[in-house]
Design an enzyme around this catalytic site. Sequence first.
Site, mmCIF file in Angstrom:
data_model
loop_
_atom_site.group_PDB
_atom_site.id
_atom_site.type_symbol
_atom_site.label_atom_id
_atom_site.label_comp_id
_atom_site.label_asym_id
_atom_site.label_seq_id
_atom_site.Cartn_x
_atom_site.Cartn_y
_atom_site.Cartn_z
ATOM 1 N N ARG A 47 0.831 -1.220 0.000
ATOM 2 C CA ARG A 47 0.000 0.000 0.000
ATOM 3 C C ARG A 47 0.856 1.256 0.000
ATOM 4 N NH1 ARG A 47 -3.680 -2.729 4.173
ATOM 5 N NH2 ARG A 47 -5.275 -3.544 2.814
ATOM 6 N N ASP A 181 8.131 -22.838 5.306
ATOM 7 C CA ASP A 181 8.521 -23.012 6.704
ATOM 8 C C ASP A 181 10.038 -22.935 6.675
ATOM 9 O OD1 ASP A 181 9.484 -24.160 9.121
ATOM 10 O OD2 ASP A 181 7.501 -25.004 9.452
ATOM 11 N N HIS A 182 10.593 -21.817 7.148
ATOM 12 C CA HIS A 182 12.018 -21.608 6.870
ATOM 13 C C HIS A 182 12.918 -22.628 7.563
ATOM 14 C CE1 HIS A 182 12.210 -19.321 10.664
ATOM 15 N NE2 HIS A 182 13.522 -19.464 10.600
ATOM 16 N N LYS A 186 16.728 -24.904 6.308
ATOM 17 C CA LYS A 186 18.019 -24.894 7.006
ATOM 18 C C LYS A 186 18.811 -26.133 6.598
ATOM 19 C CE LYS A 186 16.465 -22.379 11.099
ATOM 20 N NZ LYS A 186 17.216 -21.156 11.162
ATOM 21 N N ASP A 239 3.819 -20.016 17.098
ATOM 22 C CA ASP A 239 4.941 -19.363 16.428
ATOM 23 C C ASP A 239 6.049 -20.358 16.058
ATOM 24 O OD1 ASP A 239 6.236 -16.920 15.577
ATOM 25 O OD2 ASP A 239 7.594 -17.144 17.284
ATOM 26 N N HIS A 244 7.705 -25.041 12.753
ATOM 27 C CA HIS A 244 9.133 -25.377 12.683
ATOM 28 C C HIS A 244 9.492 -26.674 13.425
ATOM 29 C CE1 HIS A 244 9.141 -21.436 11.144
ATOM 30 N NE2 HIS A 244 9.378 -20.755 12.244
#
Length: 506
Positions: A47, A181-182, A186, A239, A244
């Site tokens: 925006r 999902d980082h 890894k 979280d 994770h």
Amino acid sequence: MKRPDNLVLVIFGASGDLTKRKLIPELYELEKQNLLPEHFAVLGISRTKMNDEDFRTKMEEGIKTFGEATDETTLKAFLGKLFYQSIEISSQMEYSKIHERLQQIHEQLNTGFNFIFYLSTPPNLYPVIPQFLAAHHLNDQTKGWRRLIVEKPFGYDLKSALELNKSLLKDWHEDQIYRIDHYLGKETVQNVLVTRFSNGIFEPLWNRNYVHHVEITASESIGVEMRGGYYEGSGALRDMVQNHLLQVLGMIAMEPPTSFDSNSIRNETLKVFQSLRPMKQGDIVNNAIRGQYMASKFRGEKMFGYREEVGVDPNSRTETFAAIKLFVDNWRWGGVPFYIRTGKRLPTRVSEVVIHFKPTPHYLFSTSKNNNSANQLVIRIQPDEGILLKFGMKVPGQGFDVQTVNMDFHYSDLSNEKIPDAYARLLHDCMLGDSTLYSRGDAVEAAWKFISPILDAWKNDHEIPIYGYPAGTWGPEVADSLIEGEGYTWRYPCKNLVDDGLYCEL
Ligand code: BG6
């Protein structure tokens, strides 16, 4: 490594933190390694009013602060591939501007019509953007492929995750959807698969006959920083655990896939999630411990409590620590407890998995100190990525004194190459159409199915305590009682900051 086909990456939420801190610096890493397509561009959307030049200046700052800028010529060439368009994201009509910009970018850089749309906006827009893109035929793959990357959180609970999947699948095919999902990006998480399935020695022991229990920890020394507003609606379970840490569990507990293709691996992860024993209402109080960090003093300095952080309700009952005992009910793992622990403002930043093997059935060397004959395999996800095996050795000299020693492999010994960041790996995979390291819809739903009853109980049952713990300690002491068995505790890679100063032990 292969270079992907030409494409444009369209980032929604481009004025936000993730774009500046992670996405652009990691794309720049790929550029330096020659891993971006020959004709490539980024179109940032949000925006905020900005033109291309403003966006480039902001992204240059991001690269210099959070990435590794090199010579000015390479940097300038990369910045020249960044474009920006401000739109009212929740207005369908405005999406024609995206169409126009993509056409212009193609005319200027010959980028073609393969597009990745990256959703890095507030989650309430996740169902909206894909629908409006589809209304403008930007999901249509006749002229080029179209993919959607969806940032976490994918849903807020089981119900909202089901709704989001349903809404996305109206206009997009599962193959087009990449749920990020980082942790899966890894290097060390992927290495769990290599450790298990490229070595003959581990797999025969990797089951209920030899494993006593498994511990998965992700501890962070930072607090919630400026993310109090987001974190209040999330908490540690949503979280970190639902995504994770369950993904790490999936890698540790899965059966060997039949091949290394995306669906074989993701089928096995799904089966692990489907085997999670549902936690009974009455067991939650004992098997899922929650905590919240409180103000403390470390080396004379005050550490704020969670309730004093910006954007946090002074009476908040949001957990900043969670520890769970769970079981994977299948033939391999029947009866083996898995312990998962995560928290903010713990003594150190460490993510690791510890496989605790059963002790020898009979112990000959009863007088020895520091040794209970139970071997441990520690998989260090971060930092100091590597693998540590702990086992007993005879101390030289008279008698049979046994001492636990370490066989320790550090990733840094294998290669001088910097370990690639998870986002660089995942973005590159999506460009190549490889979804192996992305979560599939059914697995996300299965993970929520396990987590949602705990969230509901924590929300509705006020008898379930939320324990305070001083910032800089390992969370509430009651979490220790989760781990059963004589002499067993959590592994503490680093003692409390508050009482002992920073002291690490291997
Ligand atoms: C994010 C969470 O997904 O992962 C953060 O939202 C957390 O709260 C972060 O700090 C941890 O990631 P990493 O890679 O630093 O372990």
